[in-house]
Structures are given as C-alpha cells and as structure tokens.
Design an enzyme around this catalytic site. Sequence first.
Site, mmCIF file in Angstrom:
data_model
loop_
_atom_site.group_PDB
_atom_site.id
_atom_site.type_symbol
_atom_site.label_atom_id
_atom_site.label_comp_id
_atom_site.label_asym_id
_atom_site.label_seq_id
_atom_site.Cartn_x
_atom_site.Cartn_y
_atom_site.Cartn_z
ATOM 1 N N PHE A 140 4.423 -6.080 -48.399
ATOM 2 C CA PHE A 140 5.296 -5.922 -47.225
ATOM 3 C C PHE A 140 5.004 -6.939 -46.135
ATOM 4 O O PHE A 140 5.853 -7.210 -45.290
ATOM 5 C CB PHE A 140 5.152 -4.501 -46.649
ATOM 6 C CG PHE A 140 3.927 -4.333 -45.774
ATOM 7 C CD1 PHE A 140 3.953 -4.691 -44.429
ATOM 8 C CD2 PHE A 140 2.730 -3.845 -46.292
ATOM 9 C CE1 PHE A 140 2.826 -4.565 -43.627
ATOM 10 C CE2 PHE A 140 1.599 -3.718 -45.498
ATOM 11 C CZ PHE A 140 1.659 -4.086 -44.165
ATOM 12 N N LYS A 183 10.770 -8.407 -57.315
ATOM 13 C CA LYS A 183 10.666 -7.009 -56.867
ATOM 14 C C LYS A 183 9.929 -7.065 -55.538
ATOM 15 O O LYS A 183 8.702 -7.059 -55.475
ATOM 16 C CB LYS A 183 9.892 -6.190 -57.904
ATOM 17 C CG LYS A 183 10.199 -4.708 -57.913
ATOM 18 C CD LYS A 183 9.905 -4.000 -56.617
ATOM 19 C CE LYS A 183 8.467 -3.739 -56.331
ATOM 20 N NZ LYS A 183 8.208 -3.230 -54.959
ATOM 21 N N GLU A 233 9.274 -2.466 -51.032
ATOM 22 C CA GLU A 233 10.342 -1.508 -50.702
ATOM 23 C C GLU A 233 10.345 -1.163 -49.211
ATOM 24 O O GLU A 233 11.249 -0.491 -48.734
ATOM 25 C CB GLU A 233 10.208 -0.248 -51.565
ATOM 26 C CG GLU A 233 8.943 0.587 -51.357
ATOM 27 C CD GLU A 233 7.740 0.102 -52.180
ATOM 28 O OE1 GLU A 233 7.550 -1.136 -52.312
ATOM 29 O OE2 GLU A 233 6.969 0.961 -52.661
ATOM 30 N N ARG A 234 9.316 -1.628 -48.472
ATOM 31 C CA ARG A 234 9.277 -1.306 -47.039
ATOM 32 C C ARG A 234 10.164 -2.243 -46.218
ATOM 33 O O ARG A 234 10.660 -1.870 -45.161
ATOM 34 C CB ARG A 234 7.855 -1.406 -46.508
ATOM 35 C CG ARG A 234 6.887 -0.583 -47.301
ATOM 36 C CD ARG A 234 5.652 -0.236 -46.501
ATOM 37 N NE ARG A 234 4.653 0.344 -47.374
ATOM 38 C CZ ARG A 234 4.748 1.542 -47.942
ATOM 39 N NH1 ARG A 234 5.795 2.296 -47.731
ATOM 40 N NH2 ARG A 234 3.782 1.983 -48.728
ATOM 41 N N SER A 266 -2.400 -5.536 -52.725
ATOM 42 C CA SER A 266 -3.770 -5.034 -52.573
ATOM 43 C C SER A 266 -4.540 -5.175 -53.898
ATOM 44 O O SER A 266 -3.943 -5.247 -54.980
ATOM 45 C CB SER A 266 -3.736 -3.565 -52.137
ATOM 46 O OG SER A 266 -3.029 -2.812 -53.097
ATOM 47 N N CYS A 304 -3.037 -11.351 -44.901
ATOM 48 C CA CYS A 304 -4.124 -11.421 -45.873
ATOM 49 C C CYS A 304 -5.188 -12.417 -45.427
ATOM 50 O O CYS A 304 -6.309 -12.385 -45.896
ATOM 51 C CB CYS A 304 -3.592 -11.830 -47.234
ATOM 52 S SG CYS A 304 -2.685 -13.371 -47.139
ATOM 53 N N GLU A 358 -10.794 -2.682 -46.344
ATOM 54 C CA GLU A 358 -9.778 -3.561 -45.753
ATOM 55 C C GLU A 358 -8.915 -2.683 -44.846
ATOM 56 O O GLU A 358 -8.115 -1.865 -45.329
ATOM 57 C CB GLU A 358 -8.905 -4.190 -46.850
ATOM 58 C CG GLU A 358 -7.903 -5.174 -46.271
ATOM 59 C CD GLU A 358 -6.909 -5.729 -47.297
ATOM 60 O OE1 GLU A 358 -6.614 -5.064 -48.292
ATOM 61 O OE2 GLU A 358 -6.417 -6.850 -47.052
HETATM 62 P P1 NAD Z 1 0.528 -3.011 -52.170
HETATM 63 O O1 NAD Z 1 -0.490 -3.412 -53.167
HETATM 64 O O2 NAD Z 1 0.593 -1.582 -51.751
HETATM 65 O O3 NAD Z 1 2.004 -3.369 -52.712
HETATM 66 C C1 NAD Z 1 2.291 -4.631 -53.268
HETATM 67 C C2 NAD Z 1 3.428 -4.458 -54.274
HETATM 68 O O4 NAD Z 1 2.997 -3.591 -55.317
HETATM 69 C C3 NAD Z 1 4.688 -3.842 -53.684
HETATM 70 O O5 NAD Z 1 5.810 -4.522 -54.198
HETATM 71 C C4 NAD Z 1 4.636 -2.391 -54.143
HETATM 72 O O6 NAD Z 1 5.925 -1.844 -54.356
HETATM 73 C C5 NAD Z 1 3.882 -2.476 -55.452
HETATM 74 N N1 NAD Z 1 3.073 -1.274 -55.707
HETATM 75 C C6 NAD Z 1 2.487 -0.468 -54.787
HETATM 76 N N2 NAD Z 1 1.811 0.523 -55.389
HETATM 77 C C7 NAD Z 1 1.957 0.345 -56.727
HETATM 78 C C8 NAD Z 1 1.474 1.040 -57.885
HETATM 79 N N3 NAD Z 1 0.718 2.136 -57.782
HETATM 80 N N4 NAD Z 1 1.818 0.564 -59.105
HETATM 81 C C9 NAD Z 1 2.587 -0.538 -59.231
HETATM 82 N N5 NAD Z 1 3.064 -1.229 -58.162
HETATM 83 C C10 NAD Z 1 2.754 -0.800 -56.929
HETATM 84 O O7 NAD Z 1 0.341 -3.971 -50.899
HETATM 85 P P2 NAD Z 1 1.061 -3.919 -49.482
HETATM 86 O O8 NAD Z 1 0.562 -2.739 -48.720
HETATM 87 O O9 NAD Z 1 2.527 -4.088 -49.639
HETATM 88 O O10 NAD Z 1 0.510 -5.274 -48.833
HETATM 89 C C11 NAD Z 1 -0.751 -5.367 -48.211
HETATM 90 C C12 NAD Z 1 -1.824 -5.840 -49.154
HETATM 91 O O11 NAD Z 1 -1.464 -7.098 -49.715
HETATM 92 C C13 NAD Z 1 -3.156 -6.079 -48.461
HETATM 93 O O12 NAD Z 1 -4.178 -5.627 -49.306
HETATM 94 C C14 NAD Z 1 -3.216 -7.598 -48.305
HETATM 95 O O13 NAD Z 1 -4.507 -8.143 -48.200
HETATM 96 C C15 NAD Z 1 -2.545 -8.018 -49.562
HETATM 97 N N6 NAD Z 1 -2.041 -9.382 -49.467
HETATM 98 C C16 NAD Z 1 -2.746 -10.365 -50.098
HETATM 99 C C17 NAD Z 1 -2.321 -11.675 -50.001
HETATM 100 C C18 NAD Z 1 -3.078 -12.779 -50.669
HETATM 101 O O14 NAD Z 1 -2.611 -13.894 -50.641
HETATM 102 N N7 NAD Z 1 -4.211 -12.538 -51.288
HETATM 103 C C19 NAD Z 1 -1.164 -11.985 -49.277
HETATM 104 C C20 NAD Z 1 -0.462 -10.952 -48.660
HETATM 105 C C21 NAD Z 1 -0.918 -9.645 -48.759
#
Ligand code: NAD
Length: 497
Positions: free
Chosen positions: A149, A173, A176-177, A226, A281, A382
């Site tokens: 998101f 994909k 969704e937020r 994450s 991130c 985090e």
């Molecule tokens: P998230 O992991 O909750 O979601 C990321 C994606 O995975 C979304 O599209 C979501 O719909 C999907 N998802 C969520 N739960 C899932 C599950 N149980 N099974 C399958 N798919 C699932 O992350 P977020 O809250 O949207 O974003 C924040 C996180 O992203 C933080 O941990 C941040 O550090 C990380 N991030 C990392 C980078 C990087 O470059 N390393 C960049 C941006 C964000």
Amino acid sequence: MKTIEHWINGVAAPAGSTRTGPVYNPATGEQQAVVSLAEPSDVDMAVAAATRAFQSWGNSSLTKRTRVMFAFRELLVQHEDELARIISSEHGKVIDDARGEIVRGREVVEYACGIAEVLKGSFSDQVSQDVDVHSFRQPLGVCAGITPFNFPIMVPLWMHPIAIACGNTFVLKPSERDPTASRLVAELYAEAGLPDGVFNVVNGDKVAVDAILDHPDIAAVSFVGSTPIAKHVHERATASGKRVQALGGAKNHAVVLPDADLEFAANHLTAAAFGSAGQRCMAVSVGVAVGKAGDDLVEVLERKAHEVKVGPGDDASSDMGPVITKVARERVINAVTSGAEQGATVVVDGRGLTVEGHEEGFFVGPSLLDHVTPGMDAYREEIFGPVLGVVRCDTVDEAIALINANPYGNGTAIFTSGGEAARKFQREVKVGMIGVNVPIPVPMSYYSFGGWKDSLIGDSPIHGPEGVRFHTRAKVVTSRWPQLKSTVADLHFPTHR
Ligand code: NAD
C-alpha cells in the site's frame, strides 16, 4: 458508493465474484469506495488475456515498445496532479510526497525508454575457425506483480515498465487499500498505444495472490511487501516453477558520529523518520548515536519532531498525513507504549494527537524514543509508522555490529565528516543500500533496488539492470556457415581450434 473494478484486456472488468473490500480516506476515517476482490476465475481471465496478448507483443519491435514507453512517460507527466490527488486521498500522504513517488517511479519508465540499449546482446567473432557466437535475451511471457500500500504507484512502476519493455505481458495485483492509481495507469498505457491485454489489473487479497502464485501460465512474480508475505510468495511461487523477486520489510538504522554536523543529520533523520508518516520501506526508524553525539542529537531531534505539522494530505501546510488504517494507528500507539514499558524514554509522544476537523482520521503524531535497546519490541519489530528510536553506542564498530545483528538489511546511512569511518561503514555493513550523509539512499532507476537478509527473499533485486535480467532469459548461439567438406562425424567434445 464507487466500485473499483479490475482492468482486463483493455477494459474495466466487473468482478466475477461479489466479494469486496473497503477503501478509506485515512484523513477522515470514512470509507470512500469499495474494491472488487478477485476470485481465481478473475485471475484466470486476466492471465488468459495476457497470454493472448503475448503472442504479438512478445514479437513486437524494439522501436514499437520504445515508442509506447515514451508516450506513457509523457502521459504520467500530464496526469501528475490527478495521480498525486488519488494517491493522497487513498493513502493519506501529503500531495508533494505523492508527487515524489510519481517522479521516482517515472524514472523507471525513463530507463525503460532506453530498452534498446540495455537489451543489446553480445557477439564474439571467430571463436573457432569460421565459428561465431552471439547471445540475446527474450521475454518470459506473462509476468505478475503484487505490491504494497505504501507506494501505490512507484512500486508497481519498479516492475511493469521493465517487464513490458522487455516484451512480456503483465498482471498487476496492487494493494487493496489504495488501488485507484493502478486503474489510471492502465488507462494511460492504453492511451499510449499499448495493445489490449498487455497490462492488466486484478484487485484482491490473499485469494488473488495465491491464484497468481499457483497459476501455470504465469512465468515470473515480482513481490514487494512485508517479510512474512514475501517468504510465502517466494516459497509458493518457486514451488510452482516461477521466477520470483520478493522484497520484504525493513528496520533502517542511521548512524550519527560525533564529527557530523548535528543540525544537518537531525534534519535528515526527522524527514526520513516522519515523512509519509514513517510508512516507507527506506524510512529511518532507528537513529544510532555514537559517543558524545547522543545528548545533543536527541535535543535537536526533539525540537524538530515538535515542528512537524500533522494534517490532511491535501492541505499544503501539512508535513505529514495520517497512517493507512485504524489498525495501523493502534499498532503505532502500542509500539510507543511498549517502548516506554520496556525502559525507553519517551522524548516526544505522538500517541494523543488529534487533528482539528479530522477527529476520526487515522492520525498519530511523531514519536521520539531515547535509550532504546535491541531487546525491546519497539526495536525488534517493524513499526511502520512515525516512530524514531535512538540507540546509544560507544563506537562506530559497535554501531556496525548492531546493524549487522538485525535480521533486516534494506537501507542504512552514516552521518559523518570523515571519509575513513564512512569507508569502513560501507565495506563492513551487511545492508544492500547505503547512504553517506544521505538518509534514504534509494538507488536511481539505472541501478537496482534491493536489500539483504530478511529485506529480500531470494536473490534478485528489482528494476535497473537486474530487472531486465529478471524479465528475460538468455540464448547463446554458436554458428558456422561452412562450405561443407567434412565427411566423417567427429564424436569428440567440441573444442575450439
Ligand atoms: P503486505 O505484505 O501486507 O501486503 C503486500 C501485498 O501482499 C498486498 O498486495 C496484499 O494484498 C498482499 N497480501 C497481504 N497479506 C497476504 C497474505 N496473507 N497472503 C498473500 N498475499 C497477501 O504489506 P503492506 O502492509 O501493503 O506494505 C507494507 C510493507 O511493505 C512493509 O513491511 C514495508 O517495509 C514493505 N515494503 C518493502 C519495500 C521494499 O522495497 N523492500 C517497499 C515498500 C514496502
């Protein structure tokens, strides 16, 4: 209420399922739309469209692909205002910050405009008598992206321009937020002349993600989010034979040495900790104060944290907006509380903040914790919110050891006026992206972006040269155009003469 639909084969596609999710305006706390949550059948439709489109796009000329990228880049410039407003209203970040992510994402499109140069193969003349060798790279087929998101346009732009310029088709994909920016991007690609089915958007949650990970017609998956989900994506998609690049979470440390300009360092730490409400991130969430830098640094950080103006993202006077959801707000508040309970000093407390006229918004103020130690939950987890914890160390070696013991290794920075410490730091620290007097060292689009350890699962960083390698596979051709004279088959392993 507005429904945000999928985009499949060049048109808005109503969902095959009736499942939906809420999309909030984090500044007011109100729901502003519903987003369709895909079932596997919706993913199938998008993959089928992308598979058909690959038959011609995979064979399209470099000239055509380059022209689409140039046109797309111009449209991103023309629609910057609209995109920034959409991002701010669904994510909460301030408009200028949203513009920042559009610009950084656009730079990847600019890199993709030069695809003809970066996709050049190699040629070796006369490797043996009358034998030449050349190599070239070809697209994989249907590629997919699953994104977080916190950068609703930049992170997808790390993936799809490279994939598409290399000749692949793509199924995105998004989170969704805050899904609306991806929908506008799809329309801009169509206007830029990208054929139907080359870029598709499927909205959804775990159901859609798992359908992508298992899909037999998807060749590669890019994920950013994450760490636990990055591990899940990597495991499941590689098990079904796909290439995977999976970037995870972070806990980024900025080390401040006593010889640094403390005002300069504190300015940058403040911006890097509280910008976008800490939901980057590459946000700095740990300040490491070395030796006598400690007390003075914390004093300046305290002053600057109080100066951060928190308010809605569309108010030009706001420095920092809300966090993404009510749950995220609770998580941030609990992290500060647990830090205090486990012995940290709460120097600035953002827990009680409300914004006038936006009492239901998901706001939380900047918090500064001092005397944080590695055993505390506020250090280990985090938090992904506007909380900066300061850890005190005696030496630069101790600071490096602290960072290297942390499971994450996304970004880090050192603030110093001495080259010797900076050089030692960059050579010894086990982190993928390093800043020297630069707090958020996000590589330019012509380098690749990726952390180490739990911040990157697998081995492939994203965009830049690594992105091109990830989205293509190589062929090496050994050729001879002989005046055929030999009459006897030689069964020896071929060696070059
Ligand atoms: P998230 O992991 O909750 O979601 C990321 C994606 O995975 C979304 O599209 C979501 O719909 C999907 N998802 C969520 N739960 C899932 C599950 N149980 N099974 C399958 N798919 C699932 O992350 P977020 O809250 O949207 O974003 C924040 C996180 O992203 C933080 O941990 C941040 O550090 C990380 N991030 C990392 C980078 C990087 O470059 N390393 C960049 C941006 C964000």
